[in-house]
Scaffold this motif. Structure first.
Motif, PDB file in Angstrom:
ATOM      1  N   ALA A 284       0.946  -1.186  -0.114  1.00 24.43           N
ATOM      2  CA  ALA A 284       0.056   0.113   0.107  1.00 24.43           C
ATOM      3  C   ALA A 284       0.795   1.389   0.028  1.00 24.43           C
ATOM      4  CB  ALA A 284      -1.071  -0.027   1.311  1.00 24.43           C
ATOM      5  N   ARG A 285       2.048   1.154   0.941  1.00 28.37           N
ATOM      6  CA  ARG A 285       2.732   2.381   0.859  1.00 28.37           C
ATOM      7  C   ARG A 285       3.441   2.670  -0.548  1.00 28.37           C
ATOM      8  NH1 ARG A 285       6.724   1.485   5.522  1.00 28.37           N
ATOM      9  NH2 ARG A 285       5.065   2.204   6.667  1.00 28.37           N
ATOM     10  N   ALA A 286       3.971   1.580  -0.939  1.00 30.20           N
ATOM     11  CA  ALA A 286       4.633   1.613  -2.472  1.00 30.20           C
ATOM     12  C   ALA A 286       3.574   2.133  -3.396  1.00 30.20           C
ATOM     13  CB  ALA A 286       5.226   0.330  -3.102  1.00 30.20           C
ATOM     14  N   ALA A 287       2.156   1.771  -3.262  1.00 38.43           N
ATOM     15  CA  ALA A 287       1.381   2.254  -4.196  1.00 38.43           C
ATOM     16  C   ALA A 287       1.160   3.787  -4.290  1.00 38.43           C
ATOM     17  CB  ALA A 287       0.079   1.376  -4.185  1.00 38.43           C
ATOM     18  N   LEU A 288       0.977   4.190  -2.906  1.00 40.20           N
ATOM     19  CA  LEU A 288       1.005   5.629  -2.695  1.00 40.20           C
ATOM     20  C   LEU A 288       2.079   6.467  -3.304  1.00 40.20           C
ATOM     21  CD1 LEU A 288      -0.918   5.405   0.660  1.00 40.20           C
ATOM     22  CD2 LEU A 288      -1.904   6.543  -1.095  1.00 40.20           C
ATOM     23  N   LEU A 289       3.216   6.042  -2.975  1.00 41.92           N
ATOM     24  CA  LEU A 289       4.294   6.691  -3.489  1.00 41.92           C
ATOM     25  C   LEU A 289       4.377   6.898  -5.000  1.00 41.92           C
ATOM     26  CD1 LEU A 289       7.192   5.254  -0.992  1.00 41.92           C
ATOM     27  CD2 LEU A 289       6.388   7.856  -1.311  1.00 41.92           C
ATOM     28  N   GLU A 290       3.937   5.721  -5.626  1.00 38.67           N
ATOM     29  CA  GLU A 290       3.938   5.531  -7.008  1.00 38.67           C
ATOM     30  C   GLU A 290       2.852   6.467  -7.538  1.00 38.67           C
ATOM     31  OE1 GLU A 290       5.047   2.976 -10.275  1.00 38.67           O
ATOM     32  OE2 GLU A 290       6.044   3.405  -8.398  1.00 38.67           O
ATOM     33  N   SER A 291       1.921   6.570  -6.719  1.00 33.82           N
ATOM     34  CA  SER A 291       0.815   7.537  -7.548  1.00 33.82           C
ATOM     35  C   SER A 291       0.972   8.786  -7.343  1.00 33.82           C
ATOM     36  CB  SER A 291      -0.473   7.299  -6.735  1.00 33.82           C
ATOM     37  OG  SER A 291      -0.133   7.825  -5.433  1.00 33.82           O
ATOM     38  N   GLY A 292       2.161   9.501  -6.729  1.00 31.21           N
ATOM     39  CA  GLY A 292       2.532  10.936  -6.532  1.00 31.21           C
ATOM     40  C   GLY A 292       1.834  11.601  -5.751  1.00 31.21           C
ATOM     41  N   THR A 293       1.301  10.787  -4.774  1.00 26.76           N
ATOM     42  CA  THR A 293       0.316  11.233  -3.474  1.00 26.76           C
ATOM     43  C   THR A 293       1.635  12.250  -2.741  1.00 26.76           C
ATOM     44  OG1 THR A 293      -0.991   9.814  -3.647  1.00 26.76           O
ATOM     45  CG2 THR A 293      -1.036  10.932  -1.712  1.00 26.76           C
ATOM     46  N   PRO A 294       1.114  13.472  -2.394  1.00 25.97           N
ATOM     47  CA  PRO A 294       2.225  14.279  -1.149  1.00 25.97           C
ATOM     48  C   PRO A 294       2.233  13.297  -0.138  1.00 25.97           C
ATOM     49  CG  PRO A 294       0.318  15.578  -2.090  1.00 25.97           C
ATOM     50  CD  PRO A 294       0.119  14.252  -2.593  1.00 25.97           C
TER      51      PRO A 294
ATOM     52  N   GLN B 279       9.792  12.342  23.098  1.00 25.06           N
ATOM     53  CA  GLN B 279       8.453  11.671  22.855  1.00 25.06           C
ATOM     54  C   GLN B 279       7.484  12.781  22.831  1.00 25.06           C
ATOM     55  OE1 GLN B 279      11.286  11.041  25.139  1.00 25.06           O
ATOM     56  NE2 GLN B 279      10.570   9.217  26.274  1.00 25.06           N
ATOM     57  N   ALA B 280       7.918  13.893  23.497  1.00 28.00           N
ATOM     58  CA  ALA B 280       6.694  14.755  23.807  1.00 28.00           C
ATOM     59  C   ALA B 280       6.341  15.614  22.307  1.00 28.00           C
ATOM     60  CB  ALA B 280       7.244  16.176  24.383  1.00 28.00           C
ATOM     61  N   TRP B 281       7.254  15.254  21.320  1.00 32.94           N
ATOM     62  CA  TRP B 281       7.008  15.921  19.793  1.00 32.94           C
ATOM     63  C   TRP B 281       6.228  14.624  18.991  1.00 32.94           C
ATOM     64  CZ3 TRP B 281       7.708  20.743  18.745  1.00 32.94           C
ATOM     65  CH2 TRP B 281       8.577  21.336  19.901  1.00 32.94           C
ATOM     66  N   GLY B 282       6.141  13.376  19.540  1.00 31.34           N
ATOM     67  CA  GLY B 282       5.579  12.477  18.629  1.00 31.34           C
ATOM     68  C   GLY B 282       6.520  12.206  17.342  1.00 31.34           C
ATOM     69  N   ASP B 283       5.727  11.568  16.386  1.00 30.33           N
ATOM     70  CA  ASP B 283       6.479  11.307  15.188  1.00 30.33           C
ATOM     71  C   ASP B 283       6.789  12.504  14.196  1.00 30.33           C
ATOM     72  OD1 ASP B 283       6.581   8.730  16.176  1.00 30.33           O
ATOM     73  OD2 ASP B 283       5.612   7.838  14.308  1.00 30.33           O
ATOM     74  N   VAL B 284       7.784  13.261  14.451  1.00 26.79           N
ATOM     75  CA  VAL B 284       8.063  14.710  14.079  1.00 26.79           C
ATOM     76  C   VAL B 284       8.241  14.224  12.478  1.00 26.79           C
ATOM     77  CG1 VAL B 284       8.864  16.024  15.959  1.00 26.79           C
ATOM     78  CG2 VAL B 284      10.456  14.540  14.888  1.00 26.79           C
ATOM     79  N   ILE B 285       8.010  15.396  11.624  1.00 20.69           N
ATOM     80  CA  ILE B 285       8.276  15.416  10.432  1.00 20.69           C
ATOM     81  C   ILE B 285       9.655  16.090  10.053  1.00 20.69           C
ATOM     82  CG2 ILE B 285       7.690  16.843   8.028  1.00 20.69           C
ATOM     83  CD1 ILE B 285       4.875  16.918   8.942  1.00 20.69           C
ATOM     84  N   LEU B 286      10.234  15.153   9.234  1.00 21.33           N
ATOM     85  CA  LEU B 286      11.912  15.482   9.015  1.00 21.33           C
ATOM     86  C   LEU B 286      12.058  15.947   7.424  1.00 21.33           C
ATOM     87  CD1 LEU B 286      13.912  12.942  10.801  1.00 21.33           C
ATOM     88  CD2 LEU B 286      13.176  15.176  11.770  1.00 21.33           C
ATOM     89  N   ALA B 287      11.138  15.546   6.749  1.00 24.06           N
ATOM     90  CA  ALA B 287      11.002  16.170   5.363  1.00 24.06           C
ATOM     91  C   ALA B 287       9.887  16.045   4.707  1.00 24.06           C
ATOM     92  CB  ALA B 287      12.273  15.458   4.590  1.00 24.06           C
ATOM     93  N   ARG B 288       9.708  16.462   3.634  1.00 28.80           N
ATOM     94  CA  ARG B 288       8.283  16.603   2.797  1.00 28.80           C
ATOM     95  C   ARG B 288       8.600  16.104   1.298  1.00 28.80           C
ATOM     96  NH1 ARG B 288       4.015  18.601   5.634  1.00 28.80           N
ATOM     97  NH2 ARG B 288       4.490  19.832   7.485  1.00 28.80           N
ATOM     98  N   LYS B 289       7.505  15.762   0.815  1.00 26.98           N
ATOM     99  CA  LYS B 289       7.785  15.439  -0.792  1.00 26.98           C
ATOM    100  C   LYS B 289       8.415  16.826  -1.252  1.00 26.98           C
ATOM    101  CE  LYS B 289       5.601  13.620  -4.848  1.00 26.98           C
ATOM    102  NZ  LYS B 289       4.510  13.894  -5.632  1.00 26.98           N
TER     103      LYS B 289
END
Ligand code: GLU
Length: 289
Positions: A140-150, A188-198
């Protein structure tokens, strides 16, 4: 002993105000007193918010204040490769995963969680990531990446902490509650922080840590609003094998209503104050230096 290395790291997304003047002058004074070096870094990773005229104004305002810095100035937008390499290192450690929810999806998920009870917020007051992208099936992850979803690339906080354990940083200033000395981080107070975006292959947290290391910064002097971010910075330093600077978080300049100054508050903009006839000595007095 090599001289200590300080840095001032503004983002060119608005004109500098008295809060920036305080931070820049404090860095300058501390560097001079310690026989150290002062670097200037332009934190311009977000092209949608940064503008060349703001960058030009930063140089003008700092020079007017009497601050001298080393050249060349590091502009983060010229170093995306270094940040990509760090993402690859963390990915190879199995600590990064893509999440595909839009801001609206996230707001909806948070509302659902809050309807079931309290949902935790990070030290800046933003809700922690409520999604389940970490457990998406590989297909499912690969399909989403493949589809160009941000997507956003997130740090698996639990796995990251399990890898390096508890970490402390050395604080020479004070946190919002007066914390100083060896401060134990609580990433842990920050949760799964974003380190980069598409669309932006890095984030504030990642690039600040990489650049402080690449520039040999030994003393990070910055506003106390970034105090708890240091937990994340310390964690990233440990994961990436980077040296740790010492930190000095300083008080924030506030307006008459007690609010942190913002770049849109014209009354405290350095350009406006200068146009009204203020001198650099007046600015030093206004910020309490
Ligand atoms: N670029 C950040 C700001 O303008 C400062 C980052 C830092 O000093 O670590 O608030």
């Amino acid at each position: 002993m090599p001289p200590p290395v300080f840095r001032f790291a503004p983002s060119p997304n608005g004109y500098l105000h008295l809060g920036h003047a305080y931070s820049a002058l404090l860095n300058f004074d501390l560097a001079r007193r310690a026989g150290g070096r002062l670097l200037l870094r332009i934190e311009d990773i977000d092209a949608s918010r940064c503008r060349p005229e703001f960058e030009t104004a930063i140089y003008q305002d700092l020079a007017w204040l009497g601050i001298a810095w080393e050249h060349p100035v590091r502009r983060q937008s010229e170093h995306f490769c270094a940040y990509r390499d760090a993402i690859e290192t963390l990915t190879a450690q199995g600590l990064i995963y893509p999440s595909f929810e839009s801001r609206a999806d996230i707001a909806r998920l948070v509302a659902q969680r809050e309807a079931d009870g309290a949902w935790p917020r990070d030290p800046d007051g933003a809700p922690l990531y409520p999604g389940a992208a970490k457990s998406l099936a590989p297909v499912a992850r690969a399909a989403l990446l493949e589809s160009g979803t941000p997507y956003a690339l997130r740090l698996d906080m639990e796995a990251a902490i399990a890898r390096v354990g508890d970490l402390a940083w050395s604080e020479r200033g004070a946190g919002p509650a007066g914390e100083s000395g060896a401060v134990t981080g609580w990433p842990q107070a920050w949760g799964d922080v974003i380190l980069a975006r598409k669309e932006i292959p890095t984030s504030y947290h990642l690039s600040v840590v990489i650049d402080d290391a690449l520039q040999g910064v030994t003393e990070v002097v910055r506003g106390e609003d970034l105090f708890w971010s240091t937990s994340v910075h310390r964690l990233l330093q440990a994961l990436l094998g980077l040296p740790q600077p010492v930190y000095r978080h300083h008080r924030l300049m506030r307006d008459g209503a007690g609010q942190k100054l913002s770049k849109s508050t014209e009354a405290t903009g350095l350009r406006d104050l200068r146009a009204e006839g203020a001198t650099p000595a007046d600015i030093r007095r206004l910020v309490g230096l």
